[in-house]
Scaffold this motif. Structure first.
Motif, PDB file in Angstrom:
ATOM      1  N   THR A  99      60.624  14.336  39.622  1.00  0.00           N
ATOM      2  CA  THR A  99      59.664  13.378  39.755  1.00  0.00           C
ATOM      3  C   THR A  99      58.974  14.534  41.298  1.00  0.00           C
ATOM      4  OG1 THR A  99      59.972  11.510  38.562  1.00  0.00           O
ATOM      5  CG2 THR A  99      58.057  12.080  40.566  1.00  0.00           C
ATOM      6  N   ASP A 205      59.492  21.302  33.254  1.00  0.00           N
ATOM      7  CA  ASP A 205      59.972  20.500  32.855  1.00  0.00           C
ATOM      8  C   ASP A 205      61.896  20.068  32.044  1.00  0.00           C
ATOM      9  OD1 ASP A 205      61.357  17.570  33.324  1.00  0.00           O
ATOM     10  OD2 ASP A 205      58.836  17.044  33.045  1.00  0.00           O
ATOM     11  N   GLN A 208      63.978  16.833  29.678  1.00  0.00           N
ATOM     12  CA  GLN A 208      65.478  16.099  28.571  1.00  0.00           C
ATOM     13  C   GLN A 208      65.738  17.238  27.620  1.00  0.00           C
ATOM     14  OE1 GLN A 208      65.011  13.002  27.512  1.00  0.00           O
ATOM     15  NE2 GLN A 208      63.917  12.437  29.110  1.00  0.00           N
ATOM     16  N   LYS A 231      70.129  11.443  34.183  1.00  0.00           N
ATOM     17  CA  LYS A 231      69.378  11.285  32.483  1.00  0.00           C
ATOM     18  C   LYS A 231      71.045  12.334  31.784  1.00  0.00           C
ATOM     19  CE  LYS A 231      64.745  10.606  32.403  1.00  0.00           C
ATOM     20  NZ  LYS A 231      63.074  10.811  32.189  1.00  0.00           N
TER      21      LYS A 231
HETATM   22  C1  LIG Z   1      62.171  10.724  32.817  1.00  0.00           C
HETATM   23  C2  LIG Z   1      61.487  12.163  32.973  1.00  0.00           C
HETATM   24  C3  LIG Z   1      60.616  12.771  33.890  1.00  0.00           C
HETATM   25  C4  LIG Z   1      60.643  11.701  35.651  1.00  0.00           C
HETATM   26  O1  LIG Z   1      61.994  11.994  35.466  1.00  0.00           O
HETATM   27  P1  LIG Z   1      62.546  10.754  36.810  1.00  0.00           P
HETATM   28  O2  LIG Z   1      63.778  10.796  37.094  1.00  0.00           O
HETATM   29  O3  LIG Z   1      62.063   9.943  36.708  1.00  0.00           O
HETATM   30  O4  LIG Z   1      62.266  11.348  37.911  1.00  0.00           O
HETATM   31  C5  LIG Z   1      60.114  13.757  33.620  1.00  0.00           C
HETATM   32  N1  LIG Z   1      59.800  14.272  32.917  1.00  0.00           N
HETATM   33  C6  LIG Z   1      60.575  14.526  31.322  1.00  0.00           C
HETATM   34  C7  LIG Z   1      60.382  15.140  30.838  1.00  0.00           C
HETATM   35  C8  LIG Z   1      61.273  13.217  31.976  1.00  0.00           C
HETATM   36  O5  LIG Z   1      62.168  12.597  30.624  1.00  0.00           O
END
Ligand SMILES: *Cc1c(COP(=O)(O)O)cnc(C)c1O
Length: 414
Positions: A99, A205, A208, A231
Motif C-alpha cells: 500500500t 503489484d 500475491q 504475506k
Molecule cells: C495484501 C495486498 C495488498 C496490500 O498489501 P498491504 O501489505 O496491506 O499494504 C495489495 N495488493 C494485493 C494484491 C494484496 O494481496
C-alpha cells in the motif's frame, strides 16, 4: 528418500502458532494466507536476536552496534536483489508494505508526471491499494482512471488495454501479478510488451505473487514493482518498492526528514543518494532483518517447489469443493493460470455465516469483499468466502474445510 510433500509437512514444526488450538479445543486450520501468513521461528528469532544483541539506529554512528545494525539492514537489501533478480541495489526502497509503495509512486512519480486529460489504467480485479491512490491522483490532476475489464473466467480482457493505448493518452498501466480474490495469474508479459511498444511505464503489484512463485524482475521488464513482507512469512509493517533507475531519478521525494537529506539549510535542502532519498526517518530496522530471515527461509525451500506444492493443494481443493452441492467457485479452473486462492459462495448462505460456522471447527477463512469491491461489483456479489494456501497447508486442512462445509449445509438445510 523424502517425498516433496512430506518435506512440506515437516516445515510445520517451524511455525509455533500451528501447534495451538482454538475454540473448542480444535486444531487451527489457517487458510487466510492471502491476508497474512504465519511466521516461522527463524523469522521470530531473527527479530528477537536483533533487539537482544544489535539494536541501534542505522547510517548515523560509528560505534560497533550501529555498524552491526546498519549491516543487518543493508544485508536484507542484497537478499531482496538476489531473490527477485534486481541488478542495482540502489533501486530497492524499504516501505511499510504494498500500500505504501503504491502511494509513494502515486505521489513522488505521479504528481510531477500526470497532467490534465492523461489516463491511468488499472484492472477490475485490483486490491483497493491499487485503485484508491490512482483515484486520488487523477481527481487532483483532472486526469482519468480507466479499467481493463475481466471476463467470466476471471481473466483480463486485453482488448480493453489496446483500445485505451490507442487514445495516446495513457501515462501509466498498473495491475496485480496475481489476484488476491480469484487467484488469477495475470499475463504480465503480454501487458508489459504492449505498454513498452507504446512507451508507457508499468507498475506491478506483486503482493500475491512474490510469496508464491519465482519472480524475476529483470525478465518481467516493468518499471515499478511492489510487495509486502507479511504475506511471505515476514513481519508486518515492512515491504519493498522497486523502481527502475532512470525512472527513479525523475521522482521527487515522498516524505521529508532525516536520512533522506544530504544537507539542510534554512530554506533549501539537497537530497541523499538513492535509495535513501526515499527512506525518510528511522526505518523499521528490526522487521527488515526479519524479512531477510523470511527470504532465507523461502530460498531454502525453493520458490518452484512452493509453487508446485500449492498447485497440488489447489487442484485437490477445487476437486473436493466442486463435489459440495450448491458451492460455486469463482475464477478459472485452469490450474496453470491460478494460484492458491479460492473464492466461493455456498448456495445463498451469507459468507459471514459460512465463516462463523466453520470457525467453530478451528478453520480461519476470510469472508467479505477482500479489499476488492470493484471486483465484487463485477461479480455481482456483496461478498465471497476465500480459502488461501501456503507452504504449511496440507490436504488434511482441505478435508477439514470440506467436512465443515457439510456442517454448514446441515445447519442451513441445503
Ligand atoms: C495484501 C495486498 C495488498 C496490500 O498489501 P498491504 O501489505 O496491506 O499494504 C495489495 N495488493 C494485493 C494484491 C494484496 O494481496
Amino acid at each position: 528418500m523424502q517425498t516433496a510433500e512430506s518435506s512440506f509437512e515437516n516445515l510445520r514444526k517451524d511455525f509455533p502458532i500451528l501447534k495451538r488450538t482454538v475454540r473448542d479445543n480444535k486444531h487451527l486450520v489457517y487458510l487466510d494466507n492471502a491476508s497474512t501468513t504465519q511466521k516461522p521461528n527463524q523469522v521470530i528469532d531473527a527479530i528477537t536476536n536483533y533487539y537482544q544483541n544489535h539494536n541501534a539506529n542505522i547510517h548515523r554512528a560509528v560505534y560497533a552496534l550501529a555498524e552491526e545494525a546498519t549491516q543487518a539492514y543493508e544485508e536484507t537489501r542484497d537478499k531482496i536483489a538476489k531473490f527477485v533478480n534486481i541488478k542495482d541495489r540502489q533501486e530497492i526502497i524499504f516501505v511499510r508494505g504494498t500500500t505504501e509503495a503504491i502511494n509513494l509512486v502515486a505521489y513522488a512519480w505521479g504528481r510531477p508526471h500526470i497532467k490534465e486529460g492523461d489516463i491511468i489504467v488499472t484492472t477490475e480485479y485490483e486490491h483497493h491499494s491499487n485503485i484508491v491512490p490512482w483515484q486520488i491522483l487523477t481527481q487532483e490532476k483532472h486526469a482519468k482512471l480507466e479499467y481493463i475489464g475481466m471476463d467470466d473466467n476471471g481473466e483480463l480482457i486485453l482488448d480493453d488495454l489496446d483500445k485505451l493505448i490507442a487514445t495516446g493518452k495513457v501515462k501509466l498501466v498498473t495491475f496485480s501479478l496475481m489476484s488476491n480474490v480469484l487467484g488469477t495469474i495475470t499475463d504480465a508479459q503480454k501487458i508489459i510488451e504492449k505498454c513498452k511498444a507504446a512507451g508507457i511505464p508499468t507498475l506491478v503489484d506483486g503482493a500475491q505473487a512474490v510469496p508464491h512463485m519465482k519472480v524475476d524482475l529483470e525478465k518481467l521488464g516493468c518499471d515499478f514493482f511492489a510487495f509486502s513482507g507479511h504475506k511471505m512469512l515476514g513481519p508486518t509493517g515492512i515491504g519493498v518498492l522497486w523502481v527502475r533507475k532512470p525512472v527513479l531519478e525523475t521522482m521527487s521525494p515522498f516524505h521529508g526528514g532525516g536520512d533522506m537529506i544530504r544537507e539542510v539549510h534554512k530554506y533549501e535542502t539537497t537530497w541523499n543518494d538513492l535509495p535513501y532519498k526515499f527512506e525518510a526517518g528511522t526505518p523499521n530496522i528490526a522487521d527488515v532483518v526479519g524479512l531477510g530471515a523470511a527470504i532465507d527461509y523461502l530460498t531454502k525451500i525453493g520458490m518452484d517447489n512452493i509453487r508446485e506444492h500449492e498447485v497440488e493443494l489447489t487442484k485437490y481443493a477445487i476437486e473436493k469443493l466442486s463435489q459440495v452441492k450448491g458451492l460455486h467457485i469463482y475464477g478459472t479452473k485452469d490450474i496453470s493460470k491460478r494460484g492458491g486462492v479460492i473464492s466461493f459462495n455456498f448456495a445463498d448462505v451469507h459468507p459471514h455465516d459460512v465463516a462463523q460456522i466453520i470457525d467453530e471447527e478451528g478453520i480461519a477463512v476470510r469472508s467479505g469483499h477482500h479489499c476488492a469491491q470493484v471486483l465484487m461489483e463485477r461479480l455481482n456479489v456483496a461478498a465471497t468466502s476465500r480459502a488461501s494456501f501456503y507452504i504449511y497447508n496440507t490436504k488434511e486442512d482441505i478435508d477439514v474445510l470440506v467436512n465443515s462445509l457439510n456442517i454448514v449445509a446441515k445447519v442451513f438445510k441445503l
